[in-house]
Design a protein around this motif. Structure first.
Motif, PDB file in Angstrom:
ATOM      1  N   VAL A  71     -63.406  -8.234  33.449  1.00  0.00           N
ATOM      2  CA  VAL A  71     -63.591  -8.241  34.908  1.00  0.00           C
ATOM      3  C   VAL A  71     -64.025  -9.620  35.386  1.00  0.00           C
ATOM      4  N   ASP A  72     -64.924 -10.276  34.652  1.00  0.00           N
ATOM      5  CA  ASP A  72     -65.435 -11.579  35.073  1.00  0.00           C
ATOM      6  C   ASP A  72     -64.475 -12.725  34.769  1.00  0.00           C
ATOM      7  N   ILE A  73     -63.685 -12.599  33.709  1.00  0.00           N
ATOM      8  CA  ILE A  73     -62.695 -13.637  33.416  1.00  0.00           C
ATOM      9  C   ILE A  73     -61.548 -13.594  34.427  1.00  0.00           C
ATOM     10  N   PHE A  74     -61.101 -12.384  34.725  1.00  0.00           N
ATOM     11  CA  PHE A  74     -59.981 -12.198  35.655  1.00  0.00           C
ATOM     12  C   PHE A  74     -60.495 -11.630  36.976  1.00  0.00           C
ATOM     13  N   ASN A  75     -61.488 -12.296  37.570  1.00  0.00           N
ATOM     14  CA  ASN A  75     -62.121 -11.725  38.763  1.00  0.00           C
ATOM     15  C   ASN A  75     -61.266 -11.806  40.026  1.00  0.00           C
ATOM     16  N   THR A  76     -60.123 -12.471  39.955  1.00  0.00           N
ATOM     17  CA  THR A  76     -59.164 -12.408  41.065  1.00  0.00           C
ATOM     18  C   THR A  76     -58.067 -11.376  40.787  1.00  0.00           C
ATOM     19  N   ARG A  77     -58.169 -10.690  39.669  1.00  0.00           N
ATOM     20  CA  ARG A  77     -57.188  -9.663  39.286  1.00  0.00           C
ATOM     21  C   ARG A  77     -57.875  -8.326  39.023  1.00  0.00           C
ATOM     22  N   ARG A  78     -58.936  -8.074  39.752  1.00  0.00           N
ATOM     23  CA  ARG A  78     -59.701  -6.849  39.508  1.00  0.00           C
ATOM     24  C   ARG A  78     -58.899  -5.593  39.827  1.00  0.00           C
ATOM     25  N   LYS A  79     -58.002  -5.685  40.783  1.00  0.00           N
ATOM     26  CA  LYS A  79     -57.135  -4.541  41.098  1.00  0.00           C
ATOM     27  C   LYS A  79     -56.297  -4.131  39.887  1.00  0.00           C
ATOM     28  N   ILE A  80     -55.787  -5.124  39.174  1.00  0.00           N
ATOM     29  CA  ILE A  80     -54.961  -4.841  37.998  1.00  0.00           C
ATOM     30  C   ILE A  80     -55.796  -4.159  36.922  1.00  0.00           C
ATOM     31  N   ILE A  81     -57.026  -4.641  36.741  1.00  0.00           N
ATOM     32  CA  ILE A  81     -57.918  -4.017  35.754  1.00  0.00           C
ATOM     33  C   ILE A  81     -58.227  -2.582  36.160  1.00  0.00           C
ATOM     34  N   LEU A  82     -58.460  -2.370  37.463  1.00  0.00           N
ATOM     35  CA  LEU A  82     -58.720  -1.006  37.950  1.00  0.00           C
ATOM     36  C   LEU A  82     -57.506  -0.111  37.734  1.00  0.00           C
ATOM     37  N   LEU A  83     -56.317  -0.653  37.990  1.00  0.00           N
ATOM     38  CA  LEU A  83     -55.088   0.130  37.787  1.00  0.00           C
ATOM     39  C   LEU A  83     -54.933   0.520  36.324  1.00  0.00           C
ATOM     40  N   ILE A  84     -55.099  -0.438  35.417  1.00  0.00           N
ATOM     41  CA  ILE A  84     -54.937  -0.162  33.978  1.00  0.00           C
ATOM     42  C   ILE A  84     -55.964   0.859  33.507  1.00  0.00           C
ATOM     43  N   SER A 212     -63.663 -20.231  42.934  1.00  0.00           N
ATOM     44  CA  SER A 212     -62.727 -20.269  41.806  1.00  0.00           C
ATOM     45  C   SER A 212     -63.406 -20.234  40.441  1.00  0.00           C
ATOM     46  N   TYR A 213     -64.678 -19.858  40.402  1.00  0.00           N
ATOM     47  CA  TYR A 213     -65.414 -19.897  39.135  1.00  0.00           C
ATOM     48  C   TYR A 213     -65.169 -18.622  38.328  1.00  0.00           C
ATOM     49  N   ARG A 214     -65.070 -18.780  37.009  1.00  0.00           N
ATOM     50  CA  ARG A 214     -64.824 -17.664  36.099  1.00  0.00           C
ATOM     51  C   ARG A 214     -65.886 -17.662  35.000  1.00  0.00           C
ATOM     52  N   LEU A 215     -66.067 -16.520  34.392  1.00  0.00           N
ATOM     53  CA  LEU A 215     -66.991 -16.410  33.266  1.00  0.00           C
ATOM     54  C   LEU A 215     -66.472 -17.202  32.070  1.00  0.00           C
ATOM     55  N   LYS A 216     -67.375 -17.923  31.405  1.00  0.00           N
ATOM     56  CA  LYS A 216     -67.078 -18.601  30.150  1.00  0.00           C
ATOM     57  C   LYS A 216     -67.948 -17.989  29.057  1.00  0.00           C
ATOM     58  N   ILE A 217     -67.519 -18.131  27.827  1.00  0.00           N
ATOM     59  CA  ILE A 217     -68.253 -17.537  26.711  1.00  0.00           C
ATOM     60  C   ILE A 217     -69.725 -17.947  26.727  1.00  0.00           C
ATOM     61  N   ARG A 218     -69.973 -19.218  26.983  1.00  0.00           N
ATOM     62  CA  ARG A 218     -71.359 -19.700  26.965  1.00  0.00           C
ATOM     63  C   ARG A 218     -72.208 -19.103  28.093  1.00  0.00           C
ATOM     64  N   ASP A 219     -71.549 -18.549  29.124  1.00  0.00           N
ATOM     65  CA  ASP A 219     -72.292 -17.966  30.243  1.00  0.00           C
ATOM     66  C   ASP A 219     -73.054 -16.704  29.852  1.00  0.00           C
ATOM     67  N   ILE A 220     -72.603 -16.039  28.795  1.00  0.00           N
ATOM     68  CA  ILE A 220     -73.308 -14.834  28.338  1.00  0.00           C
ATOM     69  C   ILE A 220     -74.737 -15.191  27.946  1.00  0.00           C
ATOM     70  N   LYS A 221     -74.904 -16.378  27.340  1.00  0.00           N
ATOM     71  CA  LYS A 221     -76.239 -16.858  26.983  1.00  0.00           C
ATOM     72  C   LYS A 221     -77.077 -17.085  28.235  1.00  0.00           C
ATOM     73  N   ILE A 222     -76.441 -17.607  29.292  1.00  0.00           N
ATOM     74  CA  ILE A 222     -77.148 -17.840  30.557  1.00  0.00           C
ATOM     75  C   ILE A 222     -77.639 -16.521  31.145  1.00  0.00           C
ATOM     76  N   ILE A 223     -76.792 -15.491  31.088  1.00  0.00           N
ATOM     77  CA  ILE A 223     -77.174 -14.164  31.607  1.00  0.00           C
ATOM     78  C   ILE A 223     -78.384 -13.630  30.854  1.00  0.00           C
ATOM     79  N   LEU A 224     -78.349 -13.738  29.535  1.00  0.00           N
ATOM     80  CA  LEU A 224     -79.422 -13.174  28.706  1.00  0.00           C
ATOM     81  C   LEU A 224     -80.694 -14.014  28.723  1.00  0.00           C
ATOM     82  N   GLN A 225     -80.578 -15.293  29.086  1.00  0.00           N
ATOM     83  CA  GLN A 225     -81.765 -16.145  29.136  1.00  0.00           C
ATOM     84  C   GLN A 225     -82.619 -15.900  30.380  1.00  0.00           C
TER      85      GLN A 225
END
Length: 461
Positions: A71-84, A212-225
């Motif tokens: 959802v966070d990587i493809f946050n401009t395609r959330r409709k597609i994720i919801l459909l799937i 236009s910002y998207r989640l990056k792998i290193r951002d998970i550390k930011i969330i948990l910190q």
């Protein structure tokens, strides 16, 4: 002109919220087999049903973080994720009606339902964060929570009534699957979703820019910190232990004829617990949302938690009063199947209904406050993943609650004492919430500072 534009945006947002609620209504009703009709499920033994249904929870727990990440990587395609994700549950609900049911096919359907539901929490966390302005999020989460509260509270009855009228326990899932398919298709094609970050105050001030910002792998550390995130995750575990034990053993206490069970007719017990919690739950959600928005408008972020902290302590007090403060009859006539007759025979339960309404009133604002706080202390592109982490710790807490509740029951053989001990886990949550007040303003303002810098850099580019 400004007021006119603001009104049109609000109407558009309410329309999107309506569609989101419709999808979730079908999602919930289409994936719930009515317990009222379990006796019609002659293909399976009761034990097989319980084991198969456990796959639903396991699948959610295993996939929810993956969905949040997507959802966070493809946050401009959330409709597609919801459909799937919707196609998983819709396909399973239609298959339920068509194929022959045995343990393996029923377990497969539960896996597909769980796979779909794993996406639900992250999608909602992301969408709701982008739907209303920050000072209106308490109101937004109140609307959504009340609606889901009503649907979840009535889904067994709705499916039971439909299944009973048609004479087929599979039909409710089938019909809500079809309706859900139509609604999802219309949603994906015609309904305009909110842009990510579009309701953040920093970006409202800068027109015609795209977040236009998207989640990056290193951002998970930011969330948990973030201290607030970590502490909310911890309180979710202790809180769900309490919720699981209290809810589970309250039902056992009312309906069981073992130990200190009251042996109340199941239908009467459902009506007692429903009437004892409905009004309190709705009022708790409304008051919680109003409190949050009022404090945000005053710029007092920390104060948004105070109402729920008070509720956590009062909730424990109310359940203690419910268990220790009422003299329940030593023996009840379990053949009484009408609520009005039961209350005339045992007027003590009028007092139960009053106190239980207060207990539920103090319980409902807590999840609402967590949802709003989680939205405000995480960046827009982090909210799906953060929502998945929060839901995952809730699942862990629920699993621990089942285990701990069973151990307490084995040790004491008393439903009332198990409920009382279970409610004490909310004291742990309350203490954690008090600690959160030390960090939430810092975490909130760190998000605001990042968004300000981004808004200025985009505007200058």
């Amino acid at each position: 002109m400004i007021n006119s534009n603001s009104t049109s945006i609000e109407k558009k947002d309410y329309l999107f919220l309506l569609w989101l609620l419709l999808i979730n209504t079908c999602w919930i009703l289409g994936t719930k087999i009515s317990e009222m009709l379990l006796d019609l499920m002659v293909e399976l033994k009761f034990e097989e049903i319980q084991i198969a249904e456990s796959f639903f929870s396991y699948t959610i727990a295993l996939t929810i973080f993956i969905w949040g990440y997507l959802v966070d990587i493809f946050n401009t395609r959330r409709k597609i994720i919801l459909l799937i994700s919707s196609l998983f549950w819709i396909t399973a609900s239609l298959l339920l009606f068509i194929i022959e049911i045995n343990f393996f096919t029923f377990a497969l359907i539960q896996v597909l339902w769980g796979l779909s539901f794993g996406a639900n929490g992250p999608l909602l966390a992301s969408y709701l964060g982008d739907l209303f302005k920050i000072e209106r999020r308490g109101y937004l989460f109140s609307i959504f929570t009340i609606f889901i509260y009503i649907i979840k509270g009535s889904n067994i009855a709705i499916n039971g009534i439909i299944g009973e009228l048609i004479g087929n326990w599979k039909f409710p899932s089938f019909i809500f699957g079809l309706i859900g398919l139509i609604i999802v298709i219309i949603f994906v094609i015609f309904v305009k979703e909110p842009k990510i970050g579009s309701k953040e105050p920093e970006f409202l001030e800068v027109h015609d820019i795209s977040y236009s910002y998207r989640l990056k792998i290193r951002d998970i550390k930011i969330i948990l910190q973030k201290r607030s995130n970590l502490l909310f995750l911890l309180q979710g575990i202790s809180g769900m232990i309490g919720v699981t034990i209290v809810t589970k053993y309250l039902n056992y206490w009312f309906t069981s004829n073992q130990y200190d069970g009251l042996n109340i007719n199941t239908g009467v017990a459902i009506l007692l617990l429903g009437s004892g919690g409905a009004l309190g739950g709705l009022l708790g959600i409304i008051f919680g949302g109003k409190w949050i928005d009022s404090q945000f408008k005053k710029g007092k972020v920390k104060n948004t938690l105070y109402f729920s902290i008070t509720c956590l302590f009062l909730q424990v007090f109310m359940y203690s009063l419910l268990i220790l403060g009422i003299s329940y009859p030593s023996s009840l006539d379990s053949s009484i199947n009408q609520l009005d007759l039961f209350l005339r025979m045992y007027p003590t339960f009028f007092l139960f209904i009053i106190i239980f309404n207060f207990a539920v009133f103090f319980g409902t604002p807590i999840g609402l406050t967590v949802g709003v706080s989680r939205t405000n202390i995480n960046l827009p592109e982090h909210r799906g993943t953060a929502g998945a982490l929060y839901d995952l710790t809730d699942f862990i807490g629920a699993g621990l609650g089942i285990l701990i509740g069973a151990l307490i029951m084995i040790e004491f053989n008393k439903f009332q004492l198990t409920i009382l001990i279970g409610s004490l886990f909310w004291m742990i949550s309350a203490i954690i919430w008090i600690i959160i007040t030390l960090f939430i303003e810092r975490d909130y303002h760190s998000v605001r500072n990042v968004l300000k810098q981004r808004a200025f850099s985009i505007a200058d580019a």
